[in-house]
Design a protein around this motif. Structure first.
Motif, PDB file in Angstrom:
ATOM      1  N   ALA A  52      17.768  42.839 -10.212  1.00  0.00           N
ATOM      2  CA  ALA A  52      18.246  43.893 -11.444  1.00  0.00           C
ATOM      3  C   ALA A  52      16.702  44.043 -11.725  1.00  0.00           C
ATOM      4  O   ALA A  52      16.644  45.547 -11.926  1.00  0.00           O
ATOM      5  CB  ALA A  52      18.664  43.310 -12.470  1.00  0.00           C
ATOM      6  N   VAL A  53      15.584  43.577 -11.859  1.00  0.00           N
ATOM      7  CA  VAL A  53      14.387  43.838 -12.386  1.00  0.00           C
ATOM      8  C   VAL A  53      13.749  44.889 -11.314  1.00  0.00           C
ATOM      9  O   VAL A  53      13.565  46.045 -11.425  1.00  0.00           O
ATOM     10  CB  VAL A  53      13.499  42.649 -12.777  1.00  0.00           C
ATOM     11  N   VAL A  54      13.844  44.336  -9.936  1.00  0.00           N
ATOM     12  CA  VAL A  54      13.350  45.253  -8.678  1.00  0.00           C
ATOM     13  C   VAL A  54      13.844  46.447  -9.009  1.00  0.00           C
ATOM     14  O   VAL A  54      13.321  47.504  -8.790  1.00  0.00           O
ATOM     15  CB  VAL A  54      13.300  44.303  -7.555  1.00  0.00           C
ATOM     16  N   ALA A  88       9.864  34.159  -8.880  1.00  0.00           N
ATOM     17  CA  ALA A  88      10.668  35.159  -8.013  1.00  0.00           C
ATOM     18  C   ALA A  88      10.173  36.540  -8.081  1.00  0.00           C
ATOM     19  O   ALA A  88      10.110  37.366  -7.165  1.00  0.00           O
ATOM     20  CB  ALA A  88      12.207  34.842  -8.623  1.00  0.00           C
ATOM     21  N   LEU A  89       9.863  37.129  -9.359  1.00  0.00           N
ATOM     22  CA  LEU A  89       9.289  38.468  -9.312  1.00  0.00           C
ATOM     23  C   LEU A  89       8.111  38.605  -8.778  1.00  0.00           C
ATOM     24  O   LEU A  89       7.996  39.518  -8.138  1.00  0.00           O
ATOM     25  CB  LEU A  89       9.183  38.726 -10.855  1.00  0.00           C
ATOM     26  N   ARG A 105      21.827  48.922  -6.668  1.00  0.00           N
ATOM     27  CA  ARG A 105      20.961  49.611  -5.553  1.00  0.00           C
ATOM     28  C   ARG A 105      20.034  48.497  -4.991  1.00  0.00           C
ATOM     29  O   ARG A 105      19.318  47.849  -5.791  1.00  0.00           O
ATOM     30  CB  ARG A 105      20.269  50.812  -5.964  1.00  0.00           C
ATOM     31  N   ALA A 106      20.060  48.510  -3.678  1.00  0.00           N
ATOM     32  CA  ALA A 106      18.951  47.568  -3.060  1.00  0.00           C
ATOM     33  C   ALA A 106      17.706  48.408  -2.867  1.00  0.00           C
ATOM     34  O   ALA A 106      17.324  49.588  -3.237  1.00  0.00           O
ATOM     35  CB  ALA A 106      19.568  47.543  -1.510  1.00  0.00           C
ATOM     36  N   GLU A 161      16.267  44.357   1.627  1.00  0.00           N
ATOM     37  CA  GLU A 161      15.850  43.041   1.582  1.00  0.00           C
ATOM     38  C   GLU A 161      14.414  42.852   1.407  1.00  0.00           C
ATOM     39  O   GLU A 161      13.664  43.424   2.040  1.00  0.00           O
ATOM     40  CB  GLU A 161      16.302  42.123   2.660  1.00  0.00           C
ATOM     41  N   MET A 162      14.059  41.945   0.464  1.00  0.00           N
ATOM     42  CA  MET A 162      12.653  41.642  -0.036  1.00  0.00           C
ATOM     43  C   MET A 162      12.075  41.188   1.329  1.00  0.00           C
ATOM     44  O   MET A 162      10.661  40.842   1.590  1.00  0.00           O
ATOM     45  CB  MET A 162      12.310  40.749  -1.376  1.00  0.00           C
TER      46      MET A 162
END
Ligand code: SF4
Length: 1015
Positions: free
Chosen positions: A347-349, A378-379, A710-711, A986-987
């Motif tokens: 959500a933050v990304v 994680a962030l 959104r990805a 994807e990260m």
């Protein structure tokens, strides 16, 4: 014209003069501004500024209020005021002033700092005077016992309870008797050292105001305050209300009191705040009440959820000043707590990618452990900058870190890990990679002394390593002879830790507002130790016992200096991941409230670790509340939920995992019902499944269903052949610069490349004809002269002082030498294989599947014999010819390896990717690709190196030329793969580089988990 004219409600508060006033000021209603305007209005009516007293609860609030008052006074009167003419004070500093009777000469009161308090505590525990019957010896030695016990004593003092009163109450209660014993000894030691803490100041001021002949009463009467404004009154404790009552009793004329408060935001009950003071003051001071209800901060969608809590005081609730402002409150229910952390990260990304600055986002936790660390990590792994954790802000400050590392290094002597940490500190300023190489080389040579290793392989840095080692010797001398205070002073001076302040030089991790204050706090702590630890510690390495004790207890000291309820410094960037308490007074565009679980928010009532049920009953029976329990504890939880929600300007995401780590069901917080039950277009209720990027399963309205999360997406029109190369070198750096669009520093390495490109562009815009050059030597001399001129012009333009840093000077001379060689090569080539320049820095679009790669080709030439040459300038060194390196890469791909983040050295693909676009633009075939390496081979003085690759037509060519099939593979197996990875959202598409040499000039080292950290 006033850009923010007061609202009708604010104007009523500003203008009220008929009696004492209690203002119900909800969040976002501009209470500080209203008080500042009331102050200015009083002055405009003729009240002298020094007849208005403003009281606040923290230094931060006092500073903010003082600035606002000065601004409003300047605007309304047209002239400024000295800060000394204002009485905008914290309760504690005002009490100090009262006790001094206003005499500045006696204002050198020694404060009982937390560090001094711990030193006294240890002295008492070692004294043998304590005979505790209800605690085990093991318990009393723990740091937690000290914290709990000192907290209880502080609460008692906040309610005016003395050690003697507690002793009297404790008869027959062994636990209370033990605490009374400690309290008595602490007070005796404090008195012996003439020390006072903040609560002592208030208590003593109340006592002094009860004595008609005291200096406090005389001064207060002389001061003649006509108005008293009290901010955040819900945070006051019992003794602070007594203080105001005592002041009113002795002041003539009696001033008008104006209290501002919001019981709904009372979140410091746990520290002894008594929100009941608001109602008590209303009665005791016969206040009229006025509300501030227009909320200029939050969208109504957020306020609807916040206000739905039936336990809130309705008088202080607010409504959005702009009803059109859009906002949302969502609830997500990931399956596990791991899913919850990932959902928050995503959500933050998503917000960051959509353009919300990281510092406009906060993750607010009821309980910080362990989720603060988990979410922050994680962030950080997702590439989102995170502001230093509030408590960690102190530890992570580069100044503090340098002092702590230096102290530990002095105590442990030659620890290579500490040396590396110290030298790589951004203020100390040595290149991390150089330091590591120096130690590696030293070890290979059989050396064991880190200083000898550094001397024989000097790392590059802000100063010569020999200077640093001399400075270090002075620190070593201080370690043996000086007090802790002198030692810290020596370290600060010798390592030049205040250089960023002196030179106004921005240094990563240095906060010009906070860092010097933190150094000051550290010095004060060292001073406390210098004044005597009372510790019978044996000398170690010949140093003083107080120095040994100070270093041995560094962790505890720093823990006392770092306040976890403080937000990160305002100047730092990054998402705030902090406690709800730390967020008080702040606001954000997007707020995440994790762990909306019954038992977490609201928190379960926890028994006091120190007091027995009987002890609590004894205290409560005597009207003393030292333990937050029952209704009070529950109300604080409601206030925390309310404060967390109302920090948001627009959007809130609350999350609650369904099961805990053992698979046990978690019960949703009762607070969540407000999200599900409030209806409205701008609110959403999402049931999110466990999958990380799962689409929302159900929504309460169609609009929400149309907007799934959104990805991560990279707009493909921003992908270029250079971007492809950047991705191959380090996908994570690519993510920071091209997806998050974080600014990259213009470091020395890139400046060299930029100047080189600029010089050659200007040169070849003039010199285009290399088919008719005449005599080669004359042409070479002519080209060299022209290039020298352009270099001089370009470097003068980019270096403000005409000289620049030593490194810049060196690189300029180096560039001149390389271009001289280039001039000779150009003339020779013009003779052997004539050509003409078609375009410099030419925009080229290479169609490639459904994607078009946009890029700039350094130069395109047409050969006199026919065909095109694509030229690419490289400021780095040559590491192997293109065809060989490319085939090595294909071998790795065929073997199932990923080359992203770990390419074969020297893999440069830009020119290959340009081929289709160049051929289309110039309607001719590309015959050759040239990389010009201006630093030659990997040796110190090597000459310009040109790596030429012939491009074969179908059915032609030899083993050394690039075949059409290989050109196709570059597109298919490398570029197309990158496009697919960037598109999948994807990260994991953005691992960090494997080789730390990639990181040498990277701008993102502070936010990146580091080379090899993310596969
Ligand atoms: S620090 Fe290294 S791994 Fe991280 S982004 Fe920069 S180059 Fe990549």
């Amino acid at each position: 014209m006033d850009p923010f004219p007061p609202t009708t409600q604010q104007q009523a508060v500003i203008a009220h003069r008929s009696g004492n006033l209690l203002v119900f000021a909800g969040p976002g209603t501009g209470k500080t501004e209203t008080l500042a305007r009331r102050f200015a209005a009083l002055v405009a009516e003729g009240v002298a500024p020094n007849r208005i007293l403003v009281l606040t609860f923290s230094r931060r609030s006092a500073d903010e209020m003082r600035d606002r008052v000065l601004l409003r006074l300047r605007q309304s009167t047209g002239s400024g005021l000295a800060v000394s003419e204002l009485f905008v004070k914290t309760f504690h500093s005002f009490c100090g002033r009262l006790l001094d009777g206003g005499d500045a000469r006696v204002r050198s009161r020694a404060l009982l700092t937390p560090v001094k308090e711990r030193l006294i505590w240890r002295r008492i525990m070692r004294s043998g005077l304590l005979v505790l019957s209800s605690f085990d010896a093991g318990v009393t030695e723990s740091s937690q016992f000290a914290t709990d016990c000192l907290n209880v004593i502080a609460h008692l003092k906040g309610q005016g309870v003395t050690a003697q009163r507690l002793t009297d109450l404790a008869r027959g209660d062994v636990r209370l008797a033990d605490i009374a014993q400690i309290f008595t000894l602490m007070e005796a030691e404090r008195a012996r050292g003439e020390l006072r803490d903040y609560r002592d100041l208030v208590n003593e001021a109340v006592v002094a105001l009860g004595d008609e002949r005291s200096a406090a009463v005389r001064w207060l009467r002389d001061a003649g305050f006509l108005h008293v404004l009290v901010d955040e009154f819900q945070d006051s404790d019992v003794m602070q209300l007594h203080l105001l009552e005592a002041m009113r009793a002795v002041m003539t004329p009696v001033p008008l009191f104006c209290f501002v408060g919001d019981v709904n935001q009372s979140i410091y009950r746990f520290r002894g705040a008594s929100p009941g003071n608001v109602a008590a003051a209303r009665v005791a001071f016969a206040c009229q009440t006025l509300p501030l209800r227009d909320n200029r901060r939050s969208a109504q969608a957020v306020l609807d959820v916040a206000n739905a809590d039936a336990s809130l005081d309705r008088d202080s609730l607010t409504t959005a000043a702009d009803p059109e402002k859009r906002g949302s409150v969502r609830l997500a229910r990931p399956h596990t707590t791991d899913d919850e952390v990932r959902a928050i990260r995503d959500a933050v990304v998503e917000k960051v990618v959509a353009g919300t600055p990281p510092r406009g986002i906060a993750v607010l936790l009821r309980q910080t452990r362990p989720y603060q660390e988990l979410i922050s990590s994680a962030l950080a792994l997702a590439g989102v900058p995170v502001a230093a954790l509030p408590a960690a802000g102190f530890h992570e400050d580069v100044c503090v870190d340098a002092v702590l590392t230096a102290l530990r290094l002095l105590a442990t002597k030659e620890d290579e890990r500490l040396w590396r940490r110290l030298l790589a500190n951004p203020i100390v300023g040595f290149r991390q990679i150089d330091v590591r190489l120096a130690f590696d080389a030293g070890r290979r040579a059989g050396m064991t002394d880190p200083r000898a290793m550094l001397r024989s392989n000097p790392p590059g840095g802000l100063r010569p390593i020999s200077d640093l080692l001399t400075a270090w010797k002075h620190c070593g001398d201080a370690y043996l002879k000086a007090t802790p205070f002198e030692l810290v002073q020596t370290i600060i001076y010798e390592l030049d830790l205040l250089r960023p302040v002196r030179e106004g030089d921005p240094v990563s991790g240095f906060d010009p507002n906070a860092s010097p204050l933190r150094l000051d706090a550290l010095l004060a702590a060292a001073q406390d130790y210098s004044e005597g630890t009372g510790a019978p510690v044996s000398a170690h390495h010949g140093s003083r016992p107080d120095v040994v004790e100070f270093i041995a207890r560094l962790d505890e000291t720093v823990g006392l200096l770092a306040d976890a309820t403080q937000p990160p410094p305002g100047g730092t960037d990054g998402v705030r991941v902090m406690s709800i308490h730390a967020a008080k007074g702040l606001e954000f565009d997007f707020v995440v409230i994790p762990r909306l679980i019954d038992g977490i928010l609201p928190a379960d009532e926890r028994p006091n670790r120190l007091l027995t049920t009987r002890s609590i009953r004894t205290l409560t029976g005597a009207g003393i509340s030292v333990f937050l329990g029952g209704d009070e504890a529950r109300r604080e939880e409601h206030s925390l939920w309310y404060v967390a929600l109302t920090r948001s300007r627009k959007d809130v995401l609350a999350t609650a995992a369904r099961v805990d780590d053992e698979g046990v069901d978690l019960e949703l917080s009762p607070f969540a019902s407000a999200i599900a039950h409030t209806a409205g277009e701008a609110r959403e209720h999402i049931e999110q499944d466990a999958s990380l990027h799962g689409q929302a399963r159900s929504h309460t309205n169609d609009r929400a269903a149309a907007a799934p999360p959104r990805a991560i997406r990279l707009p493909m029109d921003t992908l270029s052949p250079t971007g492809v190369s950047a991705f191959i070198d380090c996908p994570r750096r690519f993510f920071y610069s091209r997806v998050l669009r974080l600014p990259a520093d213009d470091d020395d390495a890139t400046r060299y490349g930029q100047t080189l490109h600029q010089v050659l562009r200007r040169f070849h815009e003039i010199e285009t004809d290399f088919e008719h050059v005449g005599h080669a030597d004359d042409a070479a001399a002519r080209y060299a002269a022209r290039l020298r001129e352009i270099v001089a012009e370009e470097t003068a333009a980019t270096s403000a002082d005409g000289e620049g840093t030593p490194l810049a000077r060196f690189e300029r001379e180096d560039l001149g030498r390389r271009l001289e060689q280039y001039a000779g090569r150009l003339a020779a080539e013009a003779t052997s294989e004539p050509f003409s320049v078609l375009a410099c820095e030419c925009d080229v679009v290479s169609p490639f599947g459904r994607v078009a790669l946009h890029g700039k080709v350094d130069r395109i030439d047409r050969l006199a014999q026919g065909g095109l040459v694509v030229r690419d300038y490289k400021s780095g060194r040559w590491h192997g010819d293109l065809v060989t390196v490319l085939r090595r890469a294909f071998e790795r791909i065929d073997g199932g390896d990923s080359i992203f983040g770990d390419p074969p050295t020297g893999l440069n693909l830009q020119t290959i990717l340009y081929i289709p676009g160049v051929e289309r633009a110039f309607a001719d075939r590309v015959r050759r690709l040239d990389y010009l390496y201006f630093r030659g081979k990997d040796t110190k003085n090597s000459a310009l190196r040109v790596d030429s690759t012939m491009v074969a037509a179908a059915g032609e060519g030899d083993a050394r030329s690039l075949s059409p099939a290989e050109v196709g593979r570059v597109e298919r197996d490398i570029a197309a793969r990158i496009v697919a990875m960037c598109s999948q959202g994807e990260m994991s598409a953005f691992p960090t580089a494997h080789d730390e040499r990639q990181c040498r000039f990277c701008s993102f080292t502070r936010i990146c988990p580091g080379p090899g950290a993310v596969a």
